[in-house]
Design a protein around this motif. Structure first.
Motif, PDB file in Angstrom:
ATOM      1  N   LEU A  74       0.826  -1.211   0.000  1.00  0.00           N
ATOM      2  CA  LEU A  74       0.000   0.000   0.000  1.00  0.00           C
ATOM      3  C   LEU A  74       0.858   1.257   0.000  1.00  0.00           C
ATOM      4  O   LEU A  74       0.522   2.245  -0.657  1.00  0.00           O
ATOM      5  CB  LEU A  74      -0.948   0.003   1.200  1.00  0.00           C
ATOM      6  N   GLU A  75       1.985   1.222   0.731  1.00  0.00           N
ATOM      7  CA  GLU A  75       2.898   2.365   0.722  1.00  0.00           C
ATOM      8  C   GLU A  75       3.465   2.588  -0.683  1.00  0.00           C
ATOM      9  O   GLU A  75       3.578   3.713  -1.139  1.00  0.00           O
ATOM     10  CB  GLU A  75       4.028   2.161   1.728  1.00  0.00           C
ATOM     11  N   GLY A  76       3.800   1.504  -1.366  1.00  0.00           N
ATOM     12  CA  GLY A  76       4.285   1.630  -2.738  1.00  0.00           C
ATOM     13  C   GLY A  76       3.214   2.163  -3.665  1.00  0.00           C
ATOM     14  O   GLY A  76       3.483   2.995  -4.540  1.00  0.00           O
ATOM     15  N   LEU A  77       2.002   1.713  -3.479  1.00  0.00           N
ATOM     16  CA  LEU A  77       0.881   2.158  -4.300  1.00  0.00           C
ATOM     17  C   LEU A  77       0.580   3.635  -4.067  1.00  0.00           C
ATOM     18  O   LEU A  77       0.380   4.401  -5.015  1.00  0.00           O
ATOM     19  CB  LEU A  77      -0.358   1.304  -3.972  1.00  0.00           C
ATOM     20  N   ALA A  78       0.571   4.042  -2.793  1.00  0.00           N
ATOM     21  CA  ALA A  78       0.188   5.406  -2.438  1.00  0.00           C
ATOM     22  C   ALA A  78       1.332   6.406  -2.626  1.00  0.00           C
ATOM     23  O   ALA A  78       1.096   7.596  -2.776  1.00  0.00           O
ATOM     24  CB  ALA A  78      -0.290   5.451  -0.994  1.00  0.00           C
ATOM     25  N   GLY A  79       2.572   5.930  -2.547  1.00  0.00           N
ATOM     26  CA  GLY A  79       3.702   6.823  -2.728  1.00  0.00           C
ATOM     27  C   GLY A  79       4.348   7.304  -1.449  1.00  0.00           C
ATOM     28  O   GLY A  79       5.405   7.895  -1.484  1.00  0.00           O
ATOM     29  N   ASP A  80       3.709   7.085  -0.291  1.00  0.00           N
ATOM     30  CA  ASP A  80       4.352   7.433   0.974  1.00  0.00           C
ATOM     31  C   ASP A  80       3.754   6.620   2.112  1.00  0.00           C
ATOM     32  O   ASP A  80       2.684   6.025   1.978  1.00  0.00           O
ATOM     33  CB  ASP A  80       4.300   8.941   1.267  1.00  0.00           C
ATOM     34  N   ALA A  81       4.465   6.596   3.231  1.00  0.00           N
ATOM     35  CA  ALA A  81       4.073   5.755   4.366  1.00  0.00           C
ATOM     36  C   ALA A  81       2.747   6.197   4.982  1.00  0.00           C
ATOM     37  O   ALA A  81       1.907   5.360   5.317  1.00  0.00           O
ATOM     38  CB  ALA A  81       5.169   5.762   5.428  1.00  0.00           C
TER      39      ALA A  81
END
Length: 113
Positions: A74-81
């Motif tokens: 999800l972090e990779g998908l969203a772009g940030d933690a």
């Protein structure tokens, strides 16, 4: 002097801050220097909903993922933690997702279509 009263959960809070003129000046300068949200800083609703749909698709296609793997994706998908964590919380509370104990990390399973 600045007085703050209220509660934090069930605990009462009564806080008094004493500021001299220099403190007020620094506080005022900080407030003026704080960036205000602009149109470019806010996430459009369409993009947010697309991201939510992609997060659901990710878990639906996997069937089941442990919390750490899911958060990483999800972090990779969203772009940030931060955005990844918000998606994880939203999935946790979704009626389409079952969260069960998986030892050290919860297991997220897609249960509805």
């Amino acid at each position: 002097m600045l007085r703050i009263r209220g509660t934090v959960g069930d605990l009462p809070v009564d806080l008094t801050l004493e500021l001299d003129d220099g403190d007020w000046a620094r506080l005022g300068a900080q407030l003026q220097a704080a960036p205000t949200p602009s149109a470019s800083m806010t996430t459009p609703v369409k993009q947010s909903e697309d991201l939510w749909q992609h997060a659901q698709d990710l878990l639906r296609n996997a069937g089941q993922l442990n919390g750490l793997e899911l958060l990483d994706q999800l972090e990779g998908l969203a772009g940030d933690a931060g955005a990844g964590k918000r998606l994880l919380v939203r999935l946790r509370h979704s009626a389409k997702v079952k969260v069960s104990s998986g030892g050290d990390t919860p297991l997220y399973s897609w249960i509805a279509d």
